[in-house]
Design a protein around this motif. Structure first.
Motif, mmCIF file in Angstrom:
data_model
loop_
_atom_site.group_PDB
_atom_site.id
_atom_site.type_symbol
_atom_site.label_atom_id
_atom_site.label_comp_id
_atom_site.label_asym_id
_atom_site.label_seq_id
_atom_site.Cartn_x
_atom_site.Cartn_y
_atom_site.Cartn_z
ATOM 1 N N LEU A 188 0.729 -1.076 -0.033
ATOM 2 C CA LEU A 188 0.095 -0.052 -0.185
ATOM 3 C C LEU A 188 0.803 1.174 -0.086
ATOM 4 C CD1 LEU A 188 -2.931 1.166 0.411
ATOM 5 C CD2 LEU A 188 -2.748 1.296 2.788
ATOM 6 N N LYS A 189 1.891 1.077 0.775
ATOM 7 C CA LYS A 189 2.893 2.186 0.930
ATOM 8 C C LYS A 189 3.477 2.544 -0.488
ATOM 9 C CE LYS A 189 6.908 4.274 3.287
ATOM 10 N NZ LYS A 189 6.812 5.384 2.272
ATOM 11 N N ASN A 190 4.151 1.565 -1.104
ATOM 12 C CA ASN A 190 4.583 1.610 -2.436
ATOM 13 C C ASN A 190 3.475 2.266 -3.513
ATOM 14 O OD1 ASN A 190 5.798 -1.444 -2.048
ATOM 15 N ND2 ASN A 190 7.248 0.126 -2.137
ATOM 16 N N GLN A 230 -10.693 7.601 -13.008
ATOM 17 C CA GLN A 230 -11.238 6.628 -12.290
ATOM 18 C C GLN A 230 -10.903 7.011 -10.714
ATOM 19 O OE1 GLN A 230 -10.429 2.775 -13.544
ATOM 20 N NE2 GLN A 230 -9.418 2.320 -11.735
ATOM 21 N N ASP A 231 -11.628 6.931 -9.716
ATOM 22 C CA ASP A 231 -11.194 7.378 -8.469
ATOM 23 C C ASP A 231 -10.937 6.318 -7.359
ATOM 24 O OD1 ASP A 231 -13.580 6.216 -7.950
ATOM 25 O OD2 ASP A 231 -14.493 7.925 -7.118
ATOM 26 N N ALA A 232 -10.660 5.238 -8.035
ATOM 27 C CA ALA A 232 -10.242 4.184 -7.033
ATOM 28 C C ALA A 232 -9.473 3.036 -8.027
ATOM 29 C CB ALA A 232 -11.299 3.680 -6.400
ATOM 30 N N ILE A 233 -8.548 2.367 -7.378
ATOM 31 C CA ILE A 233 -7.518 1.261 -7.763
ATOM 32 C C ILE A 233 -7.814 0.258 -6.734
ATOM 33 C CG2 ILE A 233 -6.588 2.607 -9.461
ATOM 34 C CD1 ILE A 233 -4.102 2.656 -7.577
ATOM 35 N N ASN A 234 -7.443 -0.996 -7.067
ATOM 36 C CA ASN A 234 -7.521 -2.238 -5.917
ATOM 37 C C ASN A 234 -6.189 -2.904 -6.026
ATOM 38 O OD1 ASN A 234 -8.024 -5.445 -5.503
ATOM 39 N ND2 ASN A 234 -9.536 -4.223 -4.812
ATOM 40 N N LEU A 235 -5.814 -2.885 -4.604
ATOM 41 C CA LEU A 235 -4.239 -3.173 -4.323
ATOM 42 C C LEU A 235 -4.125 -4.760 -4.774
ATOM 43 C CD1 LEU A 235 -1.564 -2.573 -3.216
ATOM 44 C CD2 LEU A 235 -2.458 -3.326 -0.857
ATOM 45 N N PRO A 236 -5.032 -5.520 -4.420
ATOM 46 C CA PRO A 236 -4.848 -7.253 -4.622
ATOM 47 C C PRO A 236 -4.334 -7.356 -6.185
ATOM 48 C CG PRO A 236 -6.284 -7.024 -3.040
ATOM 49 C CD PRO A 236 -6.229 -5.706 -3.405
ATOM 50 N N LEU A 254 -3.350 -4.695 -8.336
ATOM 51 C CA LEU A 254 -2.081 -4.262 -8.855
ATOM 52 C C LEU A 254 -0.982 -5.401 -8.252
ATOM 53 C CD1 LEU A 254 -2.675 -0.764 -7.196
ATOM 54 C CD2 LEU A 254 -2.283 -1.260 -9.453
ATOM 55 N N GLN A 255 -1.276 -6.021 -7.311
ATOM 56 C CA GLN A 255 -0.074 -6.848 -6.813
ATOM 57 C C GLN A 255 -0.011 -8.153 -7.741
ATOM 58 O OE1 GLN A 255 -1.686 -7.511 -2.713
ATOM 59 N NE2 GLN A 255 -0.072 -6.089 -1.901
ATOM 60 N N ARG A 256 -1.174 -8.423 -8.426
ATOM 61 C CA ARG A 256 -1.251 -9.675 -9.014
ATOM 62 C C ARG A 256 -0.440 -9.129 -10.373
ATOM 63 N NH1 ARG A 256 -5.935 -11.113 -6.585
ATOM 64 N NH2 ARG A 256 -7.306 -9.665 -7.867
ATOM 65 N N ILE A 257 -0.981 -8.186 -10.976
ATOM 66 C CA ILE A 257 -0.308 -7.693 -12.388
ATOM 67 C C ILE A 257 1.020 -7.253 -12.161
ATOM 68 C CG2 ILE A 257 -0.416 -5.752 -13.922
ATOM 69 C CD1 ILE A 257 -3.474 -5.372 -13.381
ATOM 70 N N TYR A 258 1.571 -6.984 -11.202
ATOM 71 C CA TYR A 258 2.879 -6.639 -10.763
ATOM 72 C C TYR A 258 3.893 -7.687 -10.972
ATOM 73 C CZ TYR A 258 6.933 -4.816 -8.514
ATOM 74 O OH TYR A 258 8.321 -4.598 -7.941
ATOM 75 N N LYS A 259 3.349 -8.736 -10.132
ATOM 76 C CA LYS A 259 4.040 -10.026 -10.018
ATOM 77 C C LYS A 259 4.254 -10.561 -11.541
ATOM 78 C CE LYS A 259 2.760 -11.588 -5.538
ATOM 79 N NZ LYS A 259 1.990 -12.767 -4.697
ATOM 80 N N LYS A 260 3.127 -10.319 -12.304
ATOM 81 C CA LYS A 260 3.166 -10.816 -13.626
ATOM 82 C C LYS A 260 4.210 -10.103 -14.440
ATOM 83 C CE LYS A 260 -1.526 -12.695 -13.607
ATOM 84 N NZ LYS A 260 -2.802 -12.833 -14.318
ATOM 85 N N ILE A 275 -7.203 3.748 -2.753
ATOM 86 C CA ILE A 275 -6.559 2.201 -2.888
ATOM 87 C C ILE A 275 -7.481 1.474 -2.189
ATOM 88 C CG2 ILE A 275 -4.487 0.900 -2.965
ATOM 89 C CD1 ILE A 275 -2.957 3.472 -2.883
ATOM 90 N N ILE A 276 -8.087 0.546 -2.695
ATOM 91 C CA ILE A 276 -8.933 -0.270 -2.184
ATOM 92 C C ILE A 276 -8.075 -1.557 -1.669
ATOM 93 C CG2 ILE A 276 -11.100 -1.914 -2.340
ATOM 94 C CD1 ILE A 276 -11.901 0.351 -4.297
ATOM 95 N N GLU A 277 -8.186 -1.924 -0.496
ATOM 96 C CA GLU A 277 -7.389 -3.321 -0.091
ATOM 97 C C GLU A 277 -8.202 -4.587 0.039
ATOM 98 O OE1 GLU A 277 -4.411 -2.262 3.264
ATOM 99 O OE2 GLU A 277 -5.686 -0.461 3.180
ATOM 100 N N LYS A 278 -9.270 -4.348 -0.260
ATOM 101 C CA LYS A 278 -10.216 -5.853 -0.149
ATOM 102 C C LYS A 278 -10.311 -6.098 -1.549
ATOM 103 C CE LYS A 278 -14.640 -7.542 1.392
ATOM 104 N NZ LYS A 278 -15.019 -8.455 0.408
ATOM 105 N N ASP A 279 -10.043 -7.528 -1.801
ATOM 106 C CA ASP A 279 -10.071 -7.897 -3.101
ATOM 107 C C ASP A 279 -11.394 -8.142 -3.518
ATOM 108 O OD1 ASP A 279 -9.386 -9.191 -5.564
ATOM 109 O OD2 ASP A 279 -7.965 -10.555 -4.664
#
Length: 125
Positions: free
Chosen positions: A6-8, A24-30, A32-38, A93-97
């Motif tokens: 979340l901090k990054n 858009q006014d929101a993005i989803n952390l989980p 982002l994490q999946r796309i980033y890893k890929k 940044i929404i933390e709930k998947d």
């Protein structure tokens, strides 16, 4: 493998370095994490869609490309006349998947096929 936090993400959104404009006014952390890893293992994604400097589709891919230092293509696209620009600093940044395991599997299958990668590589990330 380094995982984004979340901090990054918040630090990037508040950095003032993002060239494209959010619509858009929101993005989803989980997500982002999946796309980033890929992206970090070389998985390529469809181009993001932009109109001028405004993102029409691809906010998550754009943020991940910036965090992973991965180039992502852009296609010129039409944007709704009702689309409103959002300051990245104000994007939530929404933390709930909100994707189900089934939705995640569909994304993995698509990405595996497009990149000619064994599905198990993506499922194991």
């Amino acid at each position: 493998m380094h995982e984004i936090t979340l901090k990054n993400v918040r630090d990037l959104l508040e950095s003032g370095t993002l060239e494209l404009v959010a619509t858009q006014d929101a993005i989803n952390l989980p997500i982002l994490q999946r796309i980033y890893k890929k992206m970090k293992i070389g998985i390529e994604f469809a181009n993001i869609r932009v109109k001028g400097s405004r993102i029409v589709d691809g906010h998550h891919r754009y943020i991940c490309s910036e965090l992973s230092k991965t180039k992502i293509g852009q296609n010129d696209w039409q944007i709704s006349s009702t689309a409103v620009d959002c300051s990245w600093r104000d994007v939530n940044i929404i933390e709930k998947d909100y994707e189900t395991p089934e939705m995640i599997q569909v994304h993995n299958e698509r990405d595996a096929e497009l990149n000619d990668v064994d599905i198990n590589v993506l499922n194991d990330l």
